[in-house]
Design an enzyme around this catalytic site. Structure first.
Site, PDB file in Angstrom:
ATOM      1  N   PHE A 111      68.317 -26.886  29.827  1.00 20.32           N
ATOM      2  CA  PHE A 111      67.285 -27.478  30.695  1.00 20.32           C
ATOM      3  C   PHE A 111      67.053 -28.952  30.410  1.00 20.32           C
ATOM      4  CE2 PHE A 111      62.953 -28.582  29.341  1.00 20.32           C
ATOM      5  CZ  PHE A 111      63.025 -28.368  27.969  1.00 20.32           C
ATOM      6  N   LYS A 112      67.508 -29.451  29.270  1.00 19.79           N
ATOM      7  CA  LYS A 112      67.300 -30.861  28.947  1.00 19.79           C
ATOM      8  C   LYS A 112      67.924 -31.786  30.007  1.00 19.79           C
ATOM      9  CE  LYS A 112      65.837 -30.222  24.405  1.00 19.79           C
ATOM     10  NZ  LYS A 112      65.693 -28.787  24.450  1.00 19.79           N
ATOM     11  N   ASP A 113      68.929 -31.297  30.731  1.00 22.01           N
ATOM     12  CA  ASP A 113      69.536 -32.099  31.806  1.00 22.01           C
ATOM     13  C   ASP A 113      68.526 -32.478  32.890  1.00 22.01           C
ATOM     14  OD1 ASP A 113      72.153 -32.112  30.798  1.00 22.01           O
ATOM     15  OD2 ASP A 113      72.620 -30.191  31.744  1.00 22.01           O
ATOM     16  N   LEU A 116      67.063 -35.475  31.315  1.00 18.00           N
ATOM     17  CA  LEU A 116      67.966 -36.504  30.784  1.00 18.00           C
ATOM     18  C   LEU A 116      68.980 -37.012  31.796  1.00 18.00           C
ATOM     19  CD1 LEU A 116      68.217 -35.362  27.110  1.00 18.00           C
ATOM     20  CD2 LEU A 116      67.577 -37.643  27.903  1.00 18.00           C
TER      21      LEU A 116
END
Ligand SMILES: *Cc1c(COP(=O)(O)O)cnc(C)c1O
Length: 492
Positions: A111-113, A116
């Site tokens: 989920f960091k995408d 980011l």
């Protein structure tokens, strides 16, 4: 809109300054001065939009220094064919009233995408608006997911470079392959001897090294962070709570205005805090359920008001939630109390490892949050059970949230709930195979094929492509040599 620091209400900046600085100079985090609202009529309009348009509308409320055209361009680039789902953040129903919000269809499968892929665009545009001429170097210490997502976000972004350090013995085979095969002219990756703490300590030391900053300055560069303390990382995450709500309404299972619960696998408290902002903006959310693993410091905090990091640290099968100090909690505490209280608590956390927010703040927290935690064994049992009963395969972090809901007897109950799913099961193939009762004697990319064979599901493309890719970075450094490694890359 203005932003101020959680440790000093008089430290006021603009959105571009908040994003460019990351952390406030007084050690606090930047928060918006007021929370913009969304009416039900507006949310109804979001329901007819695609993810990208929802993102422009919601982020725009916080970023008045940016034009609609700018935001539209950022969103178009951040969420496009780098995602393997045209819905970007699809919701899937695993039973009548439980939906899973899949946030892992981006280039690194975690989920960091969601944040980011957006942050580099917000950051470079902010620097431009501020007239900053120097090149920004993003320095990251990672336990796995953040490093790769930051690399994908910043690779070949003009005016930036990125250096990532990971613990030699502390990341999974797949995470290591993902990082060491990273493309891009402005990227550098190195292992560090030791564990995540060693990598993290080394990076923090570089950030506070004045001599280092001076040498960088002479070369026309400065350091910045892609960590979740940056408002530019939190903001894009508010969008998917609205998006999931709209998907729920569009499914016909609830009507506009009905409340739902969200259950969020939590580490640094960034993801769930974005949900809290959505609720305060007017999204009909009843409770945000904070799910932890055996590192259950937040469960205790939400139930008692006492934050106590003096406890054993466990390495679990959901490593991205193995954390005892949740940085973003500071933002919530500030919103529910004031800067002097927050300053005191953070000081106590530093000196005693512990603070107590008292009954008044606790009751405000409990009005919005519930909390629970899951053991590795429970998470594995639910991965197996859900796969057997419905064919839905979830990763270990998502499984912690599922287990917490199940323990509250909320799975399959009447009240509509969304589980926030933070990683593709293929990213943690070894633990998922183990949960399914399969052997894991193979390693690296072999695990991915094994999981495909065992489940009849298909791995995301970014992970299947790993095997044939050239490993570009094989170096390992000691903690002491980290500054030299950064400097020699930047002056190359
Ligand atoms: C980072 C991460 C989390 C925790 O999110 P926070 O915003 O730090 O609370 C949960 N699951 C996965 C897979 C992650 O990468």
């Amino acid at each position: 809109m203005k932003y101020y620091s959680t440790r000093d209400r008089k430290n006021v900046v603009t959105a571009t300054q908040a994003i460019a600085q990351g952390l406030a100079a007084d050690g606090g985090l930047f928060v918006p001065e007021t929370i913009p609202s969304s009416t039900l009529a507006e949310i109804e309009a979001f329901c007819k939009m695609d993810y990208r348009s929802r993102a422009v509308a919601i982020m725009g409320k916080y970023l008045d220094e940016f034009t609609l055209a700018e935001l539209t361009a950022f969103v178009r680039d951040a969420y496009s064919d780098n995602y393997d789902s045209t819905e970007i953040a699809p919701t899937r129903f695993v039973n009548k009233n439980t939906a899973v919000l899949e946030l892992w269809h981006g280039p690194t499968c975690a989920f960091k995408d969601m944040a980011l892929q957006m942050l580099p665009r917000l950051l470079t545009a902010s620097l431009k608006k501020l007239g900053e001429k120097r090149e920004v170097c993003i320095l990251v210490a990672t336990s796995g997911d953040t490093g790769k997502a930051a690399l994908e976000g910043f690779a070949d972004v003009e005016g930036t470079s990125i250096v990532v350090f990971y613990p030699r013995d502390g990341v999974s085979d797949i995470q290591k392959l993902q990082m060491t095969t990273q493309h891009g002219k402005n990227v550098f990756i190195s292992a560090v001897e030791g564990n995540f703490d060693d990598a993290q300590t080394g990076v923090k030391k570089i950030f506070s090294d004045r001599e280092f900053a001076k040498s960088l300055e002479e070369k026309g560069a400065f350091l910045s962070s892609a960590n979740s303390i940056n408002w530019g990382r939190l903001l894009p995450q508010i969008v998917y709570y609205f998006s999931a709500y709209c998907d729920y309404v569009n499914s016909g299972k609830i009507k506009m205005g009905d409340e739902i619960d969200f259950c969020v696998p939590t580490g640094n408290f960034g993801d769930i805090l974005a949900g809290w902002y959505a609720k305060k903006m007017g999204l009909p959310v009843r409770k945000l359920i904070c799910a932890s693993n055996s590192n259950n410091v937040l469960t205790d905090f939400i139930n008692t008001g006492v934050y106590d990091r003096n406890r054993e640290f466990y390495a679990t099968i959901s490593p991205s939630m193995d954390i005892l100090v949740s940085s973003n909690l500071e933002r919530l505490l500030f919103m529910l109390s004031d800067d002097t209280s927050v300053k005191g608590w953070m000081e106590e956390l530093k000196t005693k490892g512990k603070y107590d927010v008292g009954a008044k703040v606790l009751s405000k927290i409990q009005a919005d949050f519930d909390a629970g935690f899951s053991s590795d064994e429970e998470a594995k049992a639910y991965i197996r059970e859900l796969f057997k009963s419905s064919g839905y395969l979830m990763d270990t972090h998502t499984a912690d949230a599922y287990a917490v809901l199940a323990n509250m007897t909320k799975i399959g109950a009447e009240f509509p709930t969304v589980i926030v799913s933070t990683a593709s099961p293929y990213k943690f193939s070894d633990s998922v195979l183990d949960a399914l009762g399969e052997s894991t004697v193979v390693s690296g990319a072999g695990l991915i094929e094994k999981l495909e064979d065992a489940t009849g599901t298909t791995a995301p493309k970014p992970l299947t492509g790993l095997e044939g890719r050239e490993v570009r970075f094989t170096g390992c450094t000691s903690k002491e040599e980290m500054p030299d490694v950064v400097m020699s890359f930047l002056t190359k």
